[in-house]
Design an enzyme around this catalytic site. Structure first.
Site, PDB file in Angstrom:
ATOM      1  N   CYS A  79      24.841  51.801  41.837  1.00 24.00           N
ATOM      2  CA  CYS A  79      24.604  51.020  42.979  1.00 24.00           C
ATOM      3  C   CYS A  79      24.244  51.958  44.325  1.00 24.00           C
ATOM      4  CB  CYS A  79      25.499  49.976  43.232  1.00 24.00           C
ATOM      5  SG  CYS A  79      25.367  48.701  44.218  1.00 24.00           S
ATOM      6  N   CYS A  85      30.590  49.449  49.639  1.00 28.82           N
ATOM      7  CA  CYS A  85      31.095  47.929  49.127  1.00 28.82           C
ATOM      8  C   CYS A  85      32.260  47.817  48.568  1.00 28.82           C
ATOM      9  CB  CYS A  85      29.913  47.573  48.191  1.00 28.82           C
ATOM     10  SG  CYS A  85      30.046  45.947  47.623  1.00 28.82           S
ATOM     11  N   CYS A  88      33.174  47.202  44.021  1.00 27.91           N
ATOM     12  CA  CYS A  88      33.356  48.150  43.068  1.00 27.91           C
ATOM     13  C   CYS A  88      34.245  49.213  43.439  1.00 27.91           C
ATOM     14  CB  CYS A  88      32.033  48.604  42.394  1.00 27.91           C
ATOM     15  SG  CYS A  88      31.068  47.620  41.537  1.00 27.91           S
ATOM     16  N   CYS A 163      22.664  44.163  43.294  1.00 30.15           N
ATOM     17  CA  CYS A 163      24.072  44.538  42.811  1.00 30.15           C
ATOM     18  C   CYS A 163      23.997  44.485  41.166  1.00 30.15           C
ATOM     19  CB  CYS A 163      24.841  43.354  43.157  1.00 30.15           C
ATOM     20  SG  CYS A 163      26.581  43.377  42.339  1.00 30.15           S
ATOM     21  N   GLN A 269      35.463  31.612  33.676  1.00 28.88           N
ATOM     22  CA  GLN A 269      35.384  33.051  33.456  1.00 28.88           C
ATOM     23  C   GLN A 269      34.209  33.931  34.088  1.00 28.88           C
ATOM     24  OE1 GLN A 269      38.178  34.709  32.322  1.00 28.88           O
ATOM     25  NE2 GLN A 269      39.401  32.956  31.797  1.00 28.88           N
ATOM     26  N   PHE A 297      47.540  26.336  32.198  1.00 30.76           N
ATOM     27  CA  PHE A 297      46.357  26.890  33.207  1.00 30.76           C
ATOM     28  C   PHE A 297      45.028  26.780  32.637  1.00 30.76           C
ATOM     29  CE2 PHE A 297      50.481  28.882  33.817  1.00 30.76           C
ATOM     30  CZ  PHE A 297      50.739  28.859  35.048  1.00 30.76           C
ATOM     31  N   GLU A 318      46.884  21.615  33.756  1.00 35.42           N
ATOM     32  CA  GLU A 318      46.351  22.364  34.641  1.00 35.42           C
ATOM     33  C   GLU A 318      46.665  21.777  36.028  1.00 35.42           C
ATOM     34  OE1 GLU A 318      43.731  24.887  35.360  1.00 35.42           O
ATOM     35  OE2 GLU A 318      43.952  24.136  37.535  1.00 35.42           O
ATOM     36  N   CYS A 389      44.655  38.271  34.156  1.00 43.45           N
ATOM     37  CA  CYS A 389      43.685  39.020  34.979  1.00 43.45           C
ATOM     38  C   CYS A 389      44.611  40.106  36.092  1.00 43.45           C
ATOM     39  CB  CYS A 389      42.876  38.282  35.821  1.00 43.45           C
ATOM     40  SG  CYS A 389      43.713  37.100  36.698  1.00 43.45           S
TER      41      CYS A 389
HETATM   42  C1  LIG Z   1      42.812  32.107  35.513  1.00 43.58           C
HETATM   43  S1  LIG Z   1      42.361  30.459  35.689  1.00 43.58           S
HETATM   44  C2  LIG Z   1      42.205  29.907  33.919  1.00 43.58           C
HETATM   45  C3  LIG Z   1      41.473  28.776  33.660  1.00 43.58           C
HETATM   46  C4  LIG Z   1      41.249  28.667  32.149  1.00 43.58           C
HETATM   47  N1  LIG Z   1      42.211  28.834  31.285  1.00 43.58           N
HETATM   48  C5  LIG Z   1      39.994  29.250  32.156  1.00 43.58           C
HETATM   49  O1  LIG Z   1      40.068  30.355  31.103  1.00 43.58           O
HETATM   50  O2  LIG Z   1      38.803  28.919  32.310  1.00 43.58           O
HETATM   51  C6  LIG Z   1      43.944  30.105  36.058  1.00 43.58           C
HETATM   52  C7  LIG Z   1      43.775  28.479  36.194  1.00 43.58           C
HETATM   53  O3  LIG Z   1      45.369  28.286  36.504  1.00 43.58           O
HETATM   54  C8  LIG Z   1      45.250  26.947  37.617  1.00 43.58           C
HETATM   55  N2  LIG Z   1      46.357  27.022  38.407  1.00 43.58           N
HETATM   56  C9  LIG Z   1      46.773  27.837  39.494  1.00 43.58           C
HETATM   57  N3  LIG Z   1      48.176  27.680  39.863  1.00 43.58           N
HETATM   58  C10 LIG Z   1      48.635  26.685  39.051  1.00 43.58           C
HETATM   59  C11 LIG Z   1      49.542  26.162  39.020  1.00 43.58           C
HETATM   60  N4  LIG Z   1      50.621  26.345  39.937  1.00 43.58           N
HETATM   61  N5  LIG Z   1      49.820  25.054  38.179  1.00 43.58           N
HETATM   62  C12 LIG Z   1      48.909  24.886  37.348  1.00 43.58           C
HETATM   63  N6  LIG Z   1      47.700  25.363  37.169  1.00 43.58           N
HETATM   64  C13 LIG Z   1      47.312  26.335  38.298  1.00 43.58           C
HETATM   65  C14 LIG Z   1      44.006  27.095  38.391  1.00 43.58           C
HETATM   66  O4  LIG Z   1      43.536  26.137  38.975  1.00 43.58           O
HETATM   67  C15 LIG Z   1      43.167  27.632  37.229  1.00 43.58           C
HETATM   68  O5  LIG Z   1      42.379  26.699  36.711  1.00 43.58           O
END
Ligand SMILES: C[S@@+](CC[C@H](N)C(=O)[O-])C[C@H]1O[C@@H](n2cnc3c(N)ncnc32)[C@H](O)[C@@H]1O
Length: 432
Positions: A79, A85, A88, A163, A269, A297, A318, A389
């Protein structure tokens, strides 16, 4: 060799450094008698004359003034903005060394979690141009609108022209953002555009400016038409719910064959390929007769719906109301799927609540899931699959699982944050 850079305005000491490794954020590391120096854009074997920045908790930063010797393992950046930037950090590293670095971030985290040094997980790659979600920074200065990403370690903006990481549909939005947001942002004003490619078109959530007058609303409606957006929403700040500005087409995404309509700017994702690799690893980690699984989550169902499709009774938990509502809307048509809105940091599922599950999937945000991991450590759940992540918080949380008697069965690295210092990972644990 010997190519000099223009002298920096900073006046820290100058020093010759040899780079020994690439650190967790993608900067080269030189170990000196006075501690570590982090030097961006270098590779192991580089010898540089650098100017040192002030000491920080971790070490000092070094800015290359002169290249004295080039190490091997250097690649050609993809890039034109690379180096400036902040998106990356690793385009200058040769492909094999780059993948080895991503793998090492995961094997290092597994070792720190207490599972030994022998894990060398496969790295699933994702292609350039595959990133379907991004957050552009936008500023207006003196009548000119700049749109792109922040510079490395700076609040200044790189006005991104192309990009290689992003889906072309997202890069193509930048000229329209510059044109139309001139009538939306006050001079000196800024905003963030969260853009997501979905089935049906692009979803754009504009965070800021704090107020929209009628001409600004009309300019946004024009932007939606000119860029052929599926939906455009605006929120004055990250705490206020978004309001619709233009809804031009129904937008959705399919998880396990079920169409879900994510909320404006909702989490997904980063790439379809990354999602497929993560879902494959989660399902692979749960290769037992399906029973009850908690998807913690859960977002709007990336894992819940494929799990339900393979026969699991899924309880999706969630903390984000709009994301969970998107999943709850389809739940009546999905046998065995229940949903719960809950803050898992303050109120993790307790050991007694976990007792009914034969498996738990958890995919926390970058901060990790320390409270939930502690509860799992004292639970009887036989299988846990953790998606992360952030190798640092993963190592901390997985260590709790190890202390609670979980063995690591499988691990996978997924490189869906191409050329950045980030890596995604999936780890499957079994009790006993
Ligand atoms: C890395 S994302 C994963 C979402 C889902 N598993 C996916 O793959 O699309 C993390 C998720 O955790 C939720 N989150 C963040 N803090 C949280 C909390 N304290 N309690 C419950 N959920 C939470 C976010 O809203 C988000 O949807």
């Amino acid at each position: 060799m010997g190519r000099r850079r223009p002298p920096s305005r900073d006046t820290g000491p100058e020093i010759a450094l040899t780079i020994g490794a690439i650190g967790a954020r993608g900067d080269g590391i030189a170990d000196t008698a006075d501690g570590r120096v982090f030097v961006p854009l270098t590779v192991p074997g580089d010898r540089v004359r650098a100017r040192l920045g002030p000491p920080t908790g971790e070490g000092r930063r070094g800015e290359v003034l002169e290249w004295l010797e080039r190490g091997g393992g250097r690649g050609e950046p993809a890039c034109r903005h690379f180096g400036r930037c902040g998106g990356c950090a690793l385009q200058h590293v040769a492909a094999t060394d780059y993948l080895a670095w991503k793998r090492e971030q995961v094997s290092g985290a597994l070792a720190r979690a207490g599972f030994g040094r022998d894990w060398s997980p496969e790295v699933k790659t994702t292609p350039p141009g595959g990133r379907r979600r991004a957050s552009f920074n936008i500023i207006r200065r003196g009548g000119v609108v700049l749109a792109g990403f922040s510079e490395r370690l700076s609040h200044r903006l790189v006005d991104v022209l192309d990009c290689p990481v992003l889906a072309p549909e997202l890069v193509a939005l930048l000229p329209a953002l510059r044109r139309h947001l001139a009538a939306v942002l006050p001079d000196g004003g800024s905003a963030e555009a969260v853009v997501t490619r979905l089935e049906g078109g692009v979803d754009l959530l504009l965070i800021g400016p704090p107020r929209l007058d009628l001409p600004a609303r009309l300019a946004l409606a024009d932007l939606a038409g000119a860029a052929d957006l599926g939906r455009l929403s605006w929120q004055p700040d990250a705490r206020t719910p978004p309001e619709p500005v233009a809804a031009r087409r129904p937008l959705g995404i399919r998880f396990g064959g079920v169409a879900v309509a994510p909320p404006p700017g909702g989490f997904l994702q980063a790439s379809a390929e990354g999602e497929a690799a993560l879902v494959g690893a989660v399902l692979g980690g749960l290769r037992v007769a399906p029973g009850a699984v908690a998807d913690l989550f859960a977002g709007c169902g990336t894992f819940s719906l494929p799990l339900a499709q393979t026969g699991w009774r899924v309880h999706a938990v969630e903390g984000n109301g709009p994301a969970l509502a998107a999943l709850a809307r389809v739940a009546p048509g999905v046998p065995g799927l229940s949903t719960e809105l809950r803050d898992l940091a303050r109120q993790p599922l307790e050991t007694s609540e976990l007792a009914r599950f034969s498996a738990v999937v958890l995919d926390p945000p970058r901060a990790g899931a320390v409270a939930q991991a502690a509860a799992l450590a004292s639970s009887s759940v036989p299988l846990v699959v953790m998606v992360s992540c952030n190798p640092a918080t993963f190592a901390r949380d997985a260590r709790l699982l190890a202390g609670g008697g979980y063995r690591l069965e499988a691990a996978l690295a997924v490189d869906q944050f191409l050329w950045s210092g980030h890596v995604e990972l999936v780890a499957a644990f079994r009790r006993g």
